[in-house]
Design a protein around this motif. Structure first.
Motif, short mmCIF file in Angstrom:
data_model
loop_
_atom_site.label_atom_id
_atom_site.label_comp_id
_atom_site.label_asym_id
_atom_site.label_seq_id
_atom_site.Cartn_x
_atom_site.Cartn_y
_atom_site.Cartn_z
N ASP A 71 -15.85 24.31 61.24
CA ASP A 71 -16.05 23.84 59.87
C ASP A 71 -17.29 22.96 59.75
O ASP A 71 -17.44 22.21 58.80
CB ASP A 71 -14.83 23.10 59.35
N SER A 72 -18.18 23.03 60.76
CA SER A 72 -19.35 22.15 60.75
C SER A 72 -20.51 22.76 61.51
O SER A 72 -20.31 23.45 62.51
CB SER A 72 -18.99 20.79 61.37
N VAL A 78 -18.65 12.94 65.43
CA VAL A 78 -17.25 13.13 65.79
C VAL A 78 -16.54 14.01 64.77
O VAL A 78 -15.68 14.81 65.12
CB VAL A 78 -16.55 11.76 65.92
N LYS A 79 -16.90 13.88 63.52
CA LYS A 79 -16.21 14.59 62.46
C LYS A 79 -16.43 16.11 62.57
O LYS A 79 -17.51 16.57 62.89
CB LYS A 79 -16.69 14.12 61.09
N GLY A 80 -15.36 16.85 62.24
CA GLY A 80 -15.49 18.30 62.14
C GLY A 80 -15.40 19.01 63.48
O GLY A 80 -15.41 18.40 64.55
N THR A 81 -15.31 20.35 63.38
CA THR A 81 -15.31 21.23 64.55
C THR A 81 -16.58 22.06 64.52
O THR A 81 -16.72 22.96 63.70
CB THR A 81 -14.08 22.15 64.53
N SER A 211 -20.53 19.26 57.63
CA SER A 211 -20.96 20.18 56.58
C SER A 211 -21.30 21.55 57.16
O SER A 211 -21.67 21.67 58.33
CB SER A 211 -22.20 19.61 55.86
N LEU A 212 -21.19 22.58 56.32
CA LEU A 212 -21.62 23.93 56.69
C LEU A 212 -22.96 24.26 56.03
O LEU A 212 -23.33 25.44 55.96
CB LEU A 212 -20.55 24.95 56.29
N SER A 475 -8.86 22.71 65.88
CA SER A 475 -9.42 21.60 65.10
C SER A 475 -8.55 20.36 65.24
O SER A 475 -9.05 19.25 65.44
CB SER A 475 -9.55 22.00 63.63
N GLN A 476 -7.23 20.54 65.13
CA GLN A 476 -6.33 19.41 65.28
C GLN A 476 -6.38 18.87 66.70
O GLN A 476 -6.32 17.65 66.91
CB GLN A 476 -4.91 19.81 64.91
#
Length: 612
Positions: A71-72, A78-81, A211-212, A475-476
């Protein structure tokens, strides 16, 4: 194991360099490269690396499977996968050669000078270097990249570059990194790994946001298209500024690189056999022994190969989260480790394909073996009161069984250890002093790994320990690792042939309390912190090996991992549509040197590769 794919930015390559490794006097001309020890393999003006085919044709595609989802397109936070393959977008100051333990040669930085006292390193940028939009790469971009990564990026960057005191722009194409006092001799090469971000682009975008939005880069590929969470397609940059540099000759030969995402490894393998993608790396010994059958294999339409891996195998195992009170006791961790029957698993599930992991630097000269040598004891002695006595007196060996399923001796030892830690086995339950049964979860993201954990759970239940398996999506899983929200999980802590500045990220007290760091176990031991710093300050290869063995010995006896296994070879399979150079690099599989052959090299974009 698939765990290695979760290393989103390659931050674990280090070295300890001797004075003879660099041209260090300030009056010398900039050097074309810098080496770990001694001389560089490739002299100034070399034409190409030995392990490439400089005449390799360009064209065609390579399609690979990726696990889970994404999703990134920002791999630095750190945020997103992040999506697979994002490193292809960004060039670095220097590039590693894959047939030397650790040497760097000029890419964005055409030259480098290291101060005689190792107080600074100066990079001289190639004036031809540009981003994909034609904007030149300047010292401002280097400064911006460095500051942005340590201020807004994953916390591991701050630790990795902690030895840098200041960054100075000499002119638009010359930049100097000044170092803090100390004896950190690997910083010049570490800084050569710095991925350069376009300042003019990120000034208009929020770097800290997952972001994508397709980012701007400078590397050999750019994102051509994607299907959010399902597929990402990279297109070779036709006017790539560094295409003809010696470090890139014979590399980056495919016009397109495609990553298709699958949530299930079994489905992914069936898709591979059906020709949905071209290349597969196998992590299951059982699959390798039993699943590669049928016409596509008999006819050699799909080729199987075992490739030797000269890198240390690191440590793969069940990592305890030492932040949990129930795992504070070393005796408890030892007892839990005793119930893992590797020999039975290897015989029943793995066809004897694996070797038991017994070191954090397994399959290398860096691994601690036998009792401590006199030189090791001299290093360890000041920390005797802070370390387990076993470090000084016992040879570390993971518990072993006969492989017949009989673990009664291990059960007796485990119960005795639990009793030392204050537990009692009553009515089939292992109870703490408050009368609560010991319980913990195994956090996993790969359903196929449940078959490994279930026999372990049964063994643990025989001494009254209750467990569950917590299966989550990728992701989790990443989010829970970053926030240290787990009891026990499986991972592989990879290592380079020359460890150094990355070690605090794995083992330091500072990293243990920093969300997003790679000290997943939460290890915090002042003696380990000091031993890591001594390792980083090693002056010669001999000192580096010695200090790494000392660190390894201490980590072994802290018992914060239940060791699993390793294989010293890569298992790969691919459809017979590719060619490779005659020479394979010692320290990599070398996919970036392959090329498409025949009709496959002339194939055009296909419908399924152009999703937006």
């Amino acid at each position: 194991m698939m765990q290695t794919r979760l290393t989103w930015c390659c931050l674990w390559l280090g070295l300890a360099a001797s004075f003879s490794s660099f041209a260090t006097t300030s009056d010398l001309h900039p050097q074309h490269g810098i080496a770990m020890h001694g001389d560089l393999k490739y002299s100034a003006g070399f034409s190409h690396f030995d392990y490439v085919n400089p005449e390799a044709p360009k064209g065609g595609a390579m399609r690979q499977a990726a696990r889970g989802t994404f999703d990134s397109f920002n791999p630095f936070i750190v945020k997103g996968t992040p999506a697979n393959g994002l490193a292809l977008i960004y060039d670095t100051l220097m590039v590693r050669s894959d047939d030397e333990p650790f040497s760097k040669y000029g890419l964005i930085a055409a030259g480098v000078k290291v101060a005689e006292d190792f107080s600074s390193t100066t990079f001289y940028l190639n004036p031809k270097a540009t981003f994909h939009d034609g904007h030149p790469i300047t010292s401002e971009d280097v400064i911006f990249s460095f500051n942005t990564l340590i201020e807004q990026g994953n916390p591991q960057y701050k630790s990795y570059y902690a030895g840098v005191d200041n960054v100075v722009e000499i002119d638009p194409h010359t930049i100097r990194f000044d170092f803090k006092p100390g004896d950190n001799r690997e910083l010049p090469l570490i800084l050569g790994e710095l991925q350069i971000l376009p300042k003019h682009y990120w000034q208009q975008h929020n770097f800290s946001r997952s972001s994508l939005e397709v980012p701007l880069g400078s590397g050999p590929y750019k994102i051509a298209s994607f299907d959010a969470g399902r597929k990402v397609v990279y297109q070779r940059v036709k006017n790539y500024w560094a295409a003809d540099l010696n470090v890139n000759k014979g590399r980056h030969n495919f016009d397109r690189l495609v990553f298709d995402y699958f949530r299930d490894t079994t489905i992914a393998f069936q898709a591979f056999k059906a020709g949905v993608f071209d290349y597969h790396q196998e992590y299951s010994a059982k699959n390798w022994a039993t699943a590669y059958t049928g016409e596509v294999f008999d006819s050699k339409k799909i080729i199987r190969r075992l490739l030797d891996d000269a890198n240390p195998q690191g440590m793969q195992g069940f990592f305890f989260n030492l932040r949990r009170d129930k795992f504070k006791s070393r005796e408890v961790r030892q007892a839990i480790g005793l119930m893992f029957d590797f020999e039975w698993l290897n015989r029943q599930f793995f066809y004897g394909a694996y070797t038991r992991s017994d070191s954090f630097f397994a399959h290398s000269e860096l691994a601690a073996t036998g009792l401590p040598s006199p030189d090791e004891l001299a290093i360890l002695e000041p920390y005797r009161e802070q370390l387990p006595k076993d470090v000084f007196t016992q040879v570390y060996q993971p518990p072993a069984t006969q492989g017949d399923g009989n673990i009664r001796p291990q059960m007796r030892q485990a119960v005795a250890l639990m009793e030392q830690a204050g537990y009692q086995l009553k009515n089939g339950k292992m109870l703490d002093p408050q009368g609560n049964q010991l319980f913990f979860e195994f956090l996993v993201y790969d359903k196929s790994f449940e078959r490994v954990i279930q026999p372990y759970r049964r063994n643990l239940s025989r001494i009254g320990i209750a467990t569950e398996i917590r299966l989550v999506d990728i992701s989790q899983y990443i989010n829970r690792l970053n926030s240290f929200d787990f009891d026990i999980t499986t991972m592989r802590q990879g290592q380079s042939i020359s460890p150094g500045n990355e070690q605090p990220i794995y083992w330091s007290c500072d990293a243990a309390s920093t969300p997003g760091s790679r000290n997943y176990a939460g290890l915090c031991n002042p003696a380990v912190d000091e031993l890591v710093q001594q390792l980083i300050r090693s002056n010669t290869r001999e000192e580096l090996v010695l200090h790494t063995r000392v660190l390894d010995r201490v980590l072994q006896h802290l018992h914060f991992v239940v060791p699993q296994w390793y294989s010293p070879s890569h298992r790969i399979a691919y459809w017979d549509k590719f060619s490779q150079p005659k020479i394979k690099p010692a320290y990599a599989i070398g996919l970036d040197t392959w090329w498409a052959k025949g009709q496959d090299a002339r194939s055009s974009n296909t419908k399924e590769d152009t999703h937006e």
